[in-house]
Design a protein around this motif. Structure first.
Motif, mmCIF file in Angstrom:
data_model
loop_
_atom_site.group_PDB
_atom_site.id
_atom_site.type_symbol
_atom_site.label_atom_id
_atom_site.label_comp_id
_atom_site.label_asym_id
_atom_site.label_seq_id
_atom_site.Cartn_x
_atom_site.Cartn_y
_atom_site.Cartn_z
ATOM 1 N N ILE A 66 -7.979 6.107 6.482
ATOM 2 C CA ILE A 66 -8.889 4.998 6.181
ATOM 3 C C ILE A 66 -9.736 5.274 4.949
ATOM 4 O O ILE A 66 -10.122 4.344 4.225
ATOM 5 C CB ILE A 66 -9.795 4.695 7.400
ATOM 6 N N VAL A 67 -10.009 6.551 4.663
ATOM 7 C CA VAL A 67 -10.934 6.887 3.575
ATOM 8 C C VAL A 67 -10.312 6.515 2.223
ATOM 9 O O VAL A 67 -9.189 6.900 1.924
ATOM 10 C CB VAL A 67 -11.289 8.382 3.596
ATOM 11 N N GLY A 68 -11.042 5.784 1.425
ATOM 12 C CA GLY A 68 -10.574 5.378 0.107
ATOM 13 C C GLY A 68 -9.809 4.077 0.083
ATOM 14 O O GLY A 68 -9.648 3.464 -0.981
ATOM 15 N N ASP A 75 3.479 2.209 2.819
ATOM 16 C CA ASP A 75 4.356 3.357 2.624
ATOM 17 C C ASP A 75 3.512 4.625 2.703
ATOM 18 O O ASP A 75 2.484 4.735 2.027
ATOM 19 C CB ASP A 75 5.035 3.255 1.247
ATOM 20 N N VAL A 76 3.917 5.567 3.534
ATOM 21 C CA VAL A 76 3.167 6.804 3.727
ATOM 22 C C VAL A 76 3.976 7.978 3.190
ATOM 23 O O VAL A 76 5.161 8.121 3.513
ATOM 24 C CB VAL A 76 2.837 7.028 5.214
ATOM 25 N N ILE A 77 3.326 8.805 2.403
ATOM 26 C CA ILE A 77 3.939 10.009 1.848
ATOM 27 C C ILE A 77 3.131 11.214 2.317
ATOM 28 O O ILE A 77 1.906 11.229 2.180
ATOM 29 C CB ILE A 77 3.944 9.985 0.304
ATOM 30 N N PHE A 78 3.806 12.222 2.846
ATOM 31 C CA PHE A 78 3.156 13.493 3.140
ATOM 32 C C PHE A 78 3.624 14.512 2.104
ATOM 33 O O PHE A 78 4.802 14.873 2.077
ATOM 34 C CB PHE A 78 3.499 13.972 4.552
ATOM 35 N N VAL A 79 2.724 14.924 1.246
ATOM 36 C CA VAL A 79 3.093 15.891 0.210
ATOM 37 C C VAL A 79 3.112 17.291 0.822
ATOM 38 O O VAL A 79 2.413 17.577 1.796
ATOM 39 C CB VAL A 79 2.128 15.845 -0.989
ATOM 40 N N VAL A 126 0.853 -1.179 0.000
ATOM 41 C CA VAL A 126 0.000 0.000 0.000
ATOM 42 C C VAL A 126 0.895 1.237 0.000
ATOM 43 O O VAL A 126 1.873 1.305 0.744
ATOM 44 C CB VAL A 126 -0.927 0.053 1.237
ATOM 45 N N VAL A 127 0.564 2.187 -0.853
ATOM 46 C CA VAL A 127 1.173 3.513 -0.792
ATOM 47 C C VAL A 127 0.042 4.511 -0.573
ATOM 48 O O VAL A 127 -0.908 4.563 -1.348
ATOM 49 C CB VAL A 127 1.945 3.863 -2.075
ATOM 50 N N SER A 128 0.132 5.271 0.509
ATOM 51 C CA SER A 128 -0.882 6.273 0.827
ATOM 52 C C SER A 128 -0.223 7.641 0.821
ATOM 53 O O SER A 128 0.656 7.920 1.641
ATOM 54 C CB SER A 128 -1.504 5.981 2.203
ATOM 55 N N ALA A 129 -0.626 8.473 -0.117
ATOM 56 C CA ALA A 129 -0.067 9.823 -0.246
ATOM 57 C C ALA A 129 -1.078 10.814 0.314
ATOM 58 O O ALA A 129 -2.226 10.855 -0.127
ATOM 59 C CB ALA A 129 0.245 10.131 -1.705
ATOM 60 N N LEU A 171 -0.917 4.795 9.119
ATOM 61 C CA LEU A 171 -0.781 3.334 9.150
ATOM 62 C C LEU A 171 -2.020 2.695 9.780
ATOM 63 O O LEU A 171 -2.572 1.723 9.259
ATOM 64 C CB LEU A 171 0.462 2.923 9.946
ATOM 65 N N GLY A 172 -2.450 3.234 10.908
ATOM 66 C CA GLY A 172 -3.625 2.682 11.574
ATOM 67 C C GLY A 172 -4.870 2.796 10.723
ATOM 68 O O GLY A 172 -5.694 1.872 10.677
ATOM 69 N N GLY A 173 -5.032 3.935 10.039
ATOM 70 C CA GLY A 173 -6.187 4.110 9.159
ATOM 71 C C GLY A 173 -6.174 3.127 8.009
ATOM 72 O O GLY A 173 -7.211 2.554 7.643
#
Length: 750
Positions: free
Chosen positions: A719-721, A696-700, A632-635, A652-654
């Motif tokens: 969590i949304v999406g 993997d978490v990205i903060f733009v 998972v990649v969440s931006a 991560l928790g979401g």
């Protein structure tokens, strides 16, 4: 100074990764929770739950229970003390319209698992044993718990829930444009009922202080809500009630409202004039709020290239027969994409269940799931890349409100997330990617959540040794609030984090909103910053007034608070230690308060939202139908990030909860009994370590003007999406479109 904390504009701690200041207390067991606080002469209550879902109690025989040595009292609707509850219909801070559930009020049964008695004994084991001896006779009626059977009785809620926006008025001609559209996608979507199931069960310890005064340790996400509830329900003076909750073992929204164990514990303590604790069992954790069942239909019409010409999103949500629970389900479809013809509707249908409750990103998890699967279906129908389709219909403003966004860096989320994931190498054809016996699927979705701010207070006290204490009554539900408020305070006064203590969860502290809605960082964070800025001004005034002060003739705007000193910007050799200022002026303590709230002019001018782009890889065993989420990649676009470490943990928790929604979580109702049947963690499945792989978490980068600190909340957006991205990846892997979540093996193999 939108994104500045320190008076000089220099941040030492904010924007960095810092370990949780409450971490040592939690991992060593020093942190105490609501059901762990002791008291002299503490009695224990055990709840007896109803055996039917609808009807009435015809008789209760508690004689056998009362005969057990150590039993103090068995409370039922027949003998409970009269309270202000009978005369005052108290609405807690997040209550929906209607009449809140009243435990032991009368003989009527509203739902399965309803509390019908409380056994109070000298110890827990005695209370539990005696509770098994209470005999309750019922006159049962057939319950109505099937939302599908009730859809024709759905209604527009006559009174709107405070803080919940109803669907906007339609614009354009959605029906006509849909009928005329070359490409049309219209499907039904459903997400299973989910229960919150935090690790810490709901518990209340009521300490009898004498003279009618009580101290209450309650599992709640905001002690002010419990405080107002007790005062309102029992007619007590607020000064006679103190509520504390320094630590919370998870909530996810289940702790927003006072639950029935609080009422029972206070009732028993007042009746016996002694301390009482009531802790709900895991089974009883399924006897109150949950993410509601919602029937959804999304209809999208577009041109041949995927340009949206019509959006229709209709939802029917289940509620109880005593409250009109509401959340924002369909509005997101009018915000996320630009379309000239939009019609959104939201109705309720009554069920013989307890009232649903807010559960992490309430409404958005449900509504965005349907919308984002529908968008993936449209992308497939038009031969569009899912990202390209979203960019083609990208909204530059919020058409539901007619306002520009306060900031929107969703394009950067798409770009950076896709690059990190390797999206450009995706073969768009379903069932085209394989890893041995497993089919490989790549899916993506967009996430959105409101960026909110609430009225909040805070207090700050600086002592002669240079130590600072800040805090307010909000809670830390595991999000890292203790840590970020410590960072903000330390930076504002130029202190070390080790010299700052944050106190939370106590009604003796400055009043603040409950912890929910992703508004705590903006609300309490700004209030703490302002309290510390007030201290800074007091310190500066004292320092400048000293004989031979290095700050003589210096304006406050030129002062910099750094390394425990007050100095002059551009010439930090001109300065003085904060402790020296206090010593030289004979000041033992300095105190200040701060307040923060939404700016009315800004609210009128802008729509603030957080955004995300979620990319998911699944691998599906072709023979067994087992689905694994392998990457998972969440931006995330969420304005200023205060703590990179705790922020990442929130996402991560979401994401983990989103994977649970997509593949596992499902509260199963037996409609004959009207009861959730898998009411334990053995049969209610949640993700475990073996289910979770690379996230993997990205903060733009994003600068926002929604609040003075430029921060947006992170509790919900992760969590949304996510569930939609998993579902879209499963379609890409298998060619099977599953619109009824969770996606279980039987649905894969069907």
């Amino acid at each position: 100074m939108a994104n500045s904390i320190n008076s000089s504009g220099t941040d030492t701690y904010v924007g960095t990764a810092r370990s949780r200041v409450d971490g040592p207390a939690k991992v060593t067991g020093q942190a105490k929770y609501a059901g762990e606080f002791g008291a002299p002469d503490l009695a224990h209550g055990y709840v007896v739950s109803s055996g039917i879902a609808r009807g009435r109690i015809t008789a209760i025989d508690a004689s056998a229970a009362e005969a057990v040595p150590g039993v103090l009292k068995v409370l039922t609707h027949e003998n409970r003390p009269r309270t202000a509850w009978l005369d005052y219909n108290y609405q807690d801070a997040v209550a929906p319209p209607g009449s809140p559930f009243r435990a032991l009020y009368d003989d009527k049964i509203h739902y399965s698992g309803q509390p019908v008695a409380l056994v109070v004994a000298e110890d827990f084991d005695t209370a539990r044993h005696a509770a098994s001896l209470v005999k309750v006779a019922y006159e049962a009626e057939a319950p109505t718990t099937d939302l599908t059977a009730q859809r024709d009785l759905a209604y527009d809620p006559p009174k709107k829930r405070s803080g919940i926006k109803p669907p906007p008025a339609p614009w354009g001609d959605a029906a006509g444009a849909y009928d005329a559209a070359p490409i049309r996608v219209s499907q039904d979507y459903r997400l299973a009922v989910e229960h919150h199931n935090p690790m810490e069960p709901h518990a209340s310890t009521v300490v009898w202080e004498g003279d009618g005064k009580i101290t209450v340790y309650d599992k709640i996400q905001g002690v002010a809500n419990t405080h107002g509830y007790i005062a309102g329900v029992f007619g007590m003076k607020k000064d006679d009630v103190r509520v504390l909750n320094p630590y919370l073992g998870g909530g996810f929204g289940s702790g927003l409202r006072p639950q029935y164990q609080l009422f029972l514990a206070v009732l028993a303590a007042r009746a016996l004039e002694r301390s009482v604790r009531v802790v709900l069992t895991r089974d009883q954790m399924f006897s109150f709020g949950y993410r509601p069942d919602v029937l959804q239909t999304v209809s999208l019409g577009s041109d041949a290239e995927g340009g949206l010409q019509s959006i229709r999103h209709d939802a029917i949500s289940g509620t109880s027969n005593f409250e009109d629970y509401q959340e924002v389900v369909v509005n997101w479809s009018g915000v996320l994409y630009d379309c000239d013809n939009v019609a959104l509707s939201y109705k309720l249908a009554q069920l013989d269940t307890y009232t649903p409750s807010d559960m992490r990103a309430p409404g958005a998890v449900t509504g965005v799931m349907a919308l984002e699967i529908a968008m993936d279906e449209l992308a497939h129908e038009t031969g569009q890349d899912p990202i390209a389709l979203r960019l083609k219909n990208y909204s530059e403003s919020d058409r539901t409100e007619g306002k520009p966004f306060s900031s929107k860096s969703l394009r950067a989320c798409f770009e950076e997330g896709a690059a990190r994931f390797g999206w450009s190498t995706r073969n768009p054809e379903p069932r085209s990617m394989r890893d041995g016996r497993e089919l490989v699927g790549w899916g993506m979705a967009t996430g959105i959540w409101e960026s909110m701010m609430q009225q909040s207070g805070a207090q700050a006290t600086l002592t002669a040794d240079g130590k600072l204490v800040v805090g307010n009554s909000t809670g830390d539900i595991g999000t890292g609030t203790y840590t970020i408020l410590t960072q903000i305070a330390a930076d504002t006064l130029g202190l070390r984090m080790e010299d700052v203590t944050t106190k939370l969860g106590d009604t003796n502290l400055a009043e603040a909103p409950l912890a929910g809605g992703s508004w705590t960082a903006a609300s309490s964070g700004t209030a703490v910053m302002r309290a510390c800025q007030d201290l800074a001004k007091q310190l500066f005034t004292l320092a400048r007034g000293l004989d031979d002060s290095p700050l003589a003739n210096v304006d406050f705007e030129r002062a910099v608070f750094k390394d425990g000193r007050i100095a002059v910007t551009g010439d930090e050799s001109r300065g003085i230690a904060i402790t020296d200022v206090l010593a030289a002026t004979g000041t033992d303590t300095l105190e200040a308060t701060g307040s923060a709230g939404p700016d009315a002019a800004h609210q009128k001018a802008f729509s603030p939202y957080t955004h995300s782009a979620v990319f998911v890889e699944v691998k599906v065993d072709e023979d067994l139908g087992v689905v694994r989420v392998t990457r998972v990649v969440s931006a995330i676009a969420a304005g200023k990030i205060i703590n990179l470490k705790t922020a990442r943990s929130q996402i991560l928790g979401g994401v983990v909860m989103g994977i649970g929604s997509a593949l596992e979580e499902e509260s199963m109702l037996d409609h004959t009994l009207g009861r959730f049947m898998n009411h334990n963690l053995g049969e209610y499945h949640v993700p475990v370590n073996a289910d979770i792989h690379d996230i993997d978490v990205i903060f733009v980068d994003e600068e926002d003007k929604a609040n003075p600190m430029g921060v947006k909340g992170l509790g919900e957006i992760g969590i949304v999406g996510t569930a939609a991205a998993v579902a879209n990846a499963v379609f890409h892997a298998t060619g099977k479109r599953i619109r009824d979540l969770p996606i279980t093996i039987d649905k894969i193999l069907a």
